[in-house]
Design a protein around this motif. Sequence first.
Motif, PDB file in Angstrom:
ATOM      1  N   SER A 187      15.106 -39.149  25.726  1.00 29.84           N
ATOM      2  CA  SER A 187      16.293 -38.691  24.849  1.00 29.84           C
ATOM      3  C   SER A 187      17.535 -39.796  25.315  1.00 29.84           C
ATOM      4  O   SER A 187      17.483 -40.265  26.199  1.00 29.84           O
ATOM      5  CB  SER A 187      16.505 -37.347  25.536  1.00 29.84           C
ATOM      6  OG  SER A 187      16.875 -37.330  26.744  1.00 29.84           O
ATOM      7  N   THR A 188      18.404 -39.748  24.161  1.00 31.61           N
ATOM      8  CA  THR A 188      19.621 -40.252  24.375  1.00 31.61           C
ATOM      9  C   THR A 188      20.520 -39.786  25.093  1.00 31.61           C
ATOM     10  O   THR A 188      20.799 -38.596  24.722  1.00 31.61           O
ATOM     11  CB  THR A 188      20.058 -40.751  22.883  1.00 31.61           C
ATOM     12  OG1 THR A 188      18.976 -41.404  22.249  1.00 31.61           O
ATOM     13  CG2 THR A 188      21.390 -41.506  22.795  1.00 31.61           C
ATOM     14  N   THR A 189      21.127 -40.355  25.961  1.00 32.45           N
ATOM     15  CA  THR A 189      22.383 -39.813  26.725  1.00 32.45           C
ATOM     16  C   THR A 189      23.668 -40.630  26.695  1.00 32.45           C
ATOM     17  O   THR A 189      23.586 -41.756  26.383  1.00 32.45           O
ATOM     18  CB  THR A 189      22.102 -39.458  28.123  1.00 32.45           C
ATOM     19  OG1 THR A 189      21.746 -40.766  28.693  1.00 32.45           O
ATOM     20  CG2 THR A 189      20.816 -38.625  28.512  1.00 32.45           C
ATOM     21  N   LYS A 190      24.504 -40.108  26.597  1.00 25.50           N
ATOM     22  CA  LYS A 190      25.799 -40.805  26.663  1.00 25.50           C
ATOM     23  C   LYS A 190      26.769 -40.199  27.429  1.00 25.50           C
ATOM     24  O   LYS A 190      27.022 -39.139  27.814  1.00 25.50           O
ATOM     25  CB  LYS A 190      26.252 -41.027  25.070  1.00 25.50           C
ATOM     26  CG  LYS A 190      26.672 -39.627  24.491  1.00 25.50           C
ATOM     27  CD  LYS A 190      27.286 -39.790  23.001  1.00 25.50           C
ATOM     28  CE  LYS A 190      27.430 -38.550  22.544  1.00 25.50           C
ATOM     29  NZ  LYS A 190      28.150 -38.694  20.839  1.00 25.50           N
ATOM     30  N   THR A 248      23.658 -34.489  26.752  1.00 24.26           N
ATOM     31  CA  THR A 248      22.190 -34.587  26.516  1.00 24.26           C
ATOM     32  C   THR A 248      21.898 -33.882  25.243  1.00 24.26           C
ATOM     33  O   THR A 248      22.617 -33.032  24.580  1.00 24.26           O
ATOM     34  CB  THR A 248      21.344 -33.913  27.630  1.00 24.26           C
ATOM     35  OG1 THR A 248      21.778 -32.658  27.862  1.00 24.26           O
ATOM     36  CG2 THR A 248      21.744 -34.892  29.229  1.00 24.26           C
ATOM     37  N   ASN A 249      20.547 -34.068  25.047  1.00 26.21           N
ATOM     38  CA  ASN A 249      20.167 -33.287  23.518  1.00 26.21           C
ATOM     39  C   ASN A 249      19.601 -31.981  23.749  1.00 26.21           C
ATOM     40  O   ASN A 249      19.042 -31.232  23.028  1.00 26.21           O
ATOM     41  CB  ASN A 249      18.970 -34.204  22.989  1.00 26.21           C
ATOM     42  CG  ASN A 249      17.746 -34.443  23.815  1.00 26.21           C
ATOM     43  OD1 ASN A 249      17.716 -33.934  24.744  1.00 26.21           O
ATOM     44  ND2 ASN A 249      16.746 -34.787  23.276  1.00 26.21           N
ATOM     45  N   PHE A 250      19.971 -31.290  24.890  1.00 26.35           N
ATOM     46  CA  PHE A 250      19.841 -29.977  25.321  1.00 26.35           C
ATOM     47  C   PHE A 250      20.902 -29.376  26.126  1.00 26.35           C
ATOM     48  O   PHE A 250      21.613 -30.300  26.800  1.00 26.35           O
ATOM     49  CB  PHE A 250      18.460 -29.676  25.450  1.00 26.35           C
ATOM     50  CG  PHE A 250      18.133 -30.391  27.209  1.00 26.35           C
ATOM     51  CD1 PHE A 250      18.444 -29.720  28.236  1.00 26.35           C
ATOM     52  CD2 PHE A 250      17.500 -31.641  27.128  1.00 26.35           C
ATOM     53  CE1 PHE A 250      18.367 -30.490  29.522  1.00 26.35           C
ATOM     54  CE2 PHE A 250      17.272 -32.285  28.342  1.00 26.35           C
ATOM     55  CZ  PHE A 250      17.700 -31.587  29.806  1.00 26.35           C
ATOM     56  N   SER A 251      21.234 -28.280  26.094  1.00 28.88           N
ATOM     57  CA  SER A 251      22.190 -27.706  26.806  1.00 28.88           C
ATOM     58  C   SER A 251      21.771 -27.143  28.224  1.00 28.88           C
ATOM     59  O   SER A 251      20.587 -26.540  28.456  1.00 28.88           O
ATOM     60  CB  SER A 251      22.828 -26.533  26.249  1.00 28.88           C
ATOM     61  OG  SER A 251      23.330 -26.918  25.036  1.00 28.88           O
ATOM     62  N   ASN A 301      12.142 -33.151  30.069  1.00 27.16           N
ATOM     63  CA  ASN A 301      11.899 -33.929  29.141  1.00 27.16           C
ATOM     64  C   ASN A 301      11.322 -35.249  29.804  1.00 27.16           C
ATOM     65  O   ASN A 301      11.271 -35.178  31.094  1.00 27.16           O
ATOM     66  CB  ASN A 301      12.873 -34.287  28.111  1.00 27.16           C
ATOM     67  CG  ASN A 301      14.275 -34.925  28.702  1.00 27.16           C
ATOM     68  OD1 ASN A 301      14.131 -34.976  29.845  1.00 27.16           O
ATOM     69  ND2 ASN A 301      15.244 -34.836  27.844  1.00 27.16           N
TER      70      ASN A 301
END
Length: 241
Positions: free
Chosen positions: A93-96, A118-121, A181
């Motif tokens: 997953s992509t994180t920033k 992240t792409n989930f909460s 993930n």
Amino acid sequence: MRIAIFLVATLMLSACGTGYAPVSDQSLGLQRPTLGVGEYRVRSGDTLIGIAFNLGIDHRRLAAINGIKDKDLIYAGQVLKTQGSPVANSSKSTTKTVSKRSNNKTTPPKKTVAPVVTNFSWGWPHSGKVLARYSSKEGGNKGLDISGKLGEAVKAAAPGQVVYAGSGLLGYGNLVIISHNQEFLSAYAHNSKILVKENQQVKAGQVIAELGSSGATVPMLHFEIRKDGKPVDPLRYLPER
């Protein structure tokens, strides 16, 4: 005839006094070669997940380095390599990092750490007061210590799969580890009771354990978030409250 018997007995006694170790002792010695840098010897009761968690590396990477396809196929005495090329994974997953901005440069931000998206909460695993925060120092706290009362609900901070549920990791008491993930794990320690099983899928906010003091001096929840096996500051991921 008596002289011959005496000579045989003398030779047998002298052989016993030569200092040769029994076969069993010699074999034990062969099983204990000196470990090199980046090696770990599996002990009875170890699991691949637990070893990786203690060493601060991703369990999938540890398996790949050692050619282990089934995480349960390790045995006591086995020497595992703990260093090697990281496993390439295009599904990460992509994180920033989101930097906080302030119009007044002299005004400090409310938080001392920048939040991570992240792409989930993520959600708080328990509503208690934070007793101790994360520290990146050598020997520092690897997560958050959250106060609570015995038996209170401990909730999954995000959806995922339970990859560890047990008490085999020293200092963590009854521990639950959830894989979210390819990057993130979360860990919930010192529980009085574990309510989930390994390989079980859980939802965000699902009750997974009861708060306790196993492996601790007072009732608390020790909560960790790990990225690629390494501890990170949970406050950068959890919502403000």
